[in-house]
Design an enzyme around this catalytic site. Structure first.
Site, PDB file in Angstrom:
ATOM      1  N   LEU A  95      55.460  44.667  54.006  1.00 36.12           N
ATOM      2  CA  LEU A  95      54.535  44.988  55.090  1.00 36.12           C
ATOM      3  C   LEU A  95      54.437  43.726  55.943  1.00 36.12           C
ATOM      4  O   LEU A  95      54.495  42.607  55.413  1.00 36.12           O
ATOM      5  CB  LEU A  95      53.152  45.347  54.535  1.00 36.12           C
ATOM      6  CG  LEU A  95      53.053  46.659  53.751  1.00 36.12           C
ATOM      7  CD1 LEU A  95      51.636  46.853  53.203  1.00 36.12           C
ATOM      8  CD2 LEU A  95      53.445  47.854  54.625  1.00 36.12           C
ATOM      9  N   ASP A  96      54.264  43.904  57.242  1.00 38.35           N
ATOM     10  CA  ASP A  96      54.107  42.740  58.117  1.00 38.35           C
ATOM     11  C   ASP A  96      52.857  41.966  57.708  1.00 38.35           C
ATOM     12  O   ASP A  96      51.943  42.513  57.083  1.00 38.35           O
ATOM     13  CB  ASP A  96      53.945  43.186  59.576  1.00 38.35           C
ATOM     14  CG  ASP A  96      55.177  43.910  60.084  1.00 38.35           C
ATOM     15  OD1 ASP A  96      56.270  43.662  59.540  1.00 38.35           O
ATOM     16  OD2 ASP A  96      55.020  44.728  61.006  1.00 38.35           O
ATOM     17  N   MET A  97      52.823  40.713  58.162  1.00 32.76           N
ATOM     18  CA  MET A  97      51.692  39.850  57.804  1.00 32.76           C
ATOM     19  C   MET A  97      50.339  40.487  58.192  1.00 32.76           C
ATOM     20  O   MET A  97      49.364  40.391  57.458  1.00 32.76           O
ATOM     21  CB  MET A  97      51.869  38.517  58.528  1.00 32.76           C
ATOM     22  CG  MET A  97      50.975  37.440  58.058  1.00 32.76           C
ATOM     23  SD  MET A  97      51.775  35.880  58.436  1.00 32.76           S
ATOM     24  CE  MET A  97      50.494  34.758  58.028  1.00 32.76           C
ATOM     25  N   LYS A 142      55.757  49.928  64.365  1.00 33.63           N
ATOM     26  CA  LYS A 142      55.395  49.212  65.600  1.00 33.63           C
ATOM     27  C   LYS A 142      56.453  49.412  66.678  1.00 33.63           C
ATOM     28  O   LYS A 142      56.131  49.619  67.848  1.00 33.63           O
ATOM     29  CB  LYS A 142      55.220  47.724  65.299  1.00 33.63           C
ATOM     30  CG  LYS A 142      53.993  47.433  64.451  1.00 33.63           C
ATOM     31  CD  LYS A 142      53.905  45.964  64.134  1.00 33.63           C
ATOM     32  CE  LYS A 142      52.725  45.690  63.209  1.00 33.63           C
ATOM     33  NZ  LYS A 142      52.753  44.342  62.659  1.00 33.63           N
TER      34      LYS A 142
END
Ligand code: URA
Length: 267
Positions: free
Chosen positions: A123-125, A220
């Protein structure tokens, strides 16, 4: 030799699985098939133990000693895997170490007890929610393989008024720089007016997006491609596993039923 069709002759530790164990249980635990499916493999004569075909459903094996094959392929069992669910908070990178000394998800799960743990995907930060960890490389690999189309559910807040036309675009699949996306399932949950950090428009939209792929920053990129950059992103479900009240930053081990359900999702 531990392989026999009789009663348990040995006890392992008091709390753990006892060896020898039923062959169909061994096969199911090793991820070969369900318990019933494993029985079918046995009765079809496709399972060998120490070179001999075993069709007797009461047969037992000791994974430490016996060599089990299905269709000539050796089945490894090893130690029972460790399977962990983390509710990832914002601000952590999804790697086990970071050359830039940023916070990593490894700091949130018991890596010293289970050195083989790895995160299943990333998962992205700034993305929160379901992040699975396991020591079972085979299952982890299957869960990420696009072939199995395991559904991942994301809740997003996007900039602007996301319309039904936008929804249809995503549902049809859109072109990204790494190719067409598979159709997504999208629902529009709510429109909101008022300040949201990062928004450029007065309206934002809460949507739910279910993907069967897991490309880098896919949600995104898809939403930016239809003109609605993501402001917040949360993964609420990975296949059959949801958070069910687990607080951000907390983890728990999956139950054996949950692990079975994960295995079933890639069959
Ligand atoms: N898609 C994204 O864009 N980011 C994530 O963290 C996960 C899926």
């Amino acid at each position: 030799m531990a392989f026999d069709a009789g009663s348990d002759s040995r006890q392992a530790s008091k709390s753990e699985a006892i060896y020898p164990m039923r062959l169909q249980k061994f096969l199911a635990r090793a991820g070969v098939a369900s318990r019933r499916g494993s029985e079918n493999l046995m009765t079809a004569g496709r399972v060998r133990v120490n070179g001999e075909v075993v069709t007797e459903l009461g047969s037992k094996v000791d994974p430490n000693v016996d060599v089990v094959e299905v269709d000539g392929q050796v089945i490894r069992y090893g130690n029972p895997g460790v399977y962990i669910l983390l509710n990832k908070p914002e601000g952590y990178v999804s790697t086990m170490s970071d050359p830039h000394a940023r916070l990593t998800v490894a700091q949130l799960v018991p890596t010293s007890e289970h050195p083989g743990l790895f995160p299943v995907g990333r998962l992205d930060m700034d993305t929160t929610g379901v992040l699975l960890f396991m020591t079972d490389g085979e299952l982890g690999h299957l869960l990420l393989s696009p072939r199995h189309k395991v559904e991942k559910r994301y809740e997003a807040i996007v900039d602007g008024r996301f319309t039904d036309a936008d929804r249809r675009l995503l549902e049809g699949g859109i072109e990204l720089d790494d190719g067409m996306t598979l159709p997504a399932k999208v629902t529009i949950d709510a429109y909101r007016n008022g300040y949201v950090e990062g928004a450029t428009q007065s309206t934002t939209t809460a949507i739910t997006c279910i993907l069967t792929e897991g490309r880098k920053r896919q949600v995104k990129r898809m939403l930016s491609a239809v003109g609605h950059p993501v402001l917040k992103l949360h993964r609420s479900q990975f296949g059959p596993i949801g958070l069910d009240g687990l607080a951000p930053g907390e983890y728990r081990e999956l139950t054996s039923d949950e692990v079975d359900a994960l295995r079933a999702s890639v069959k």
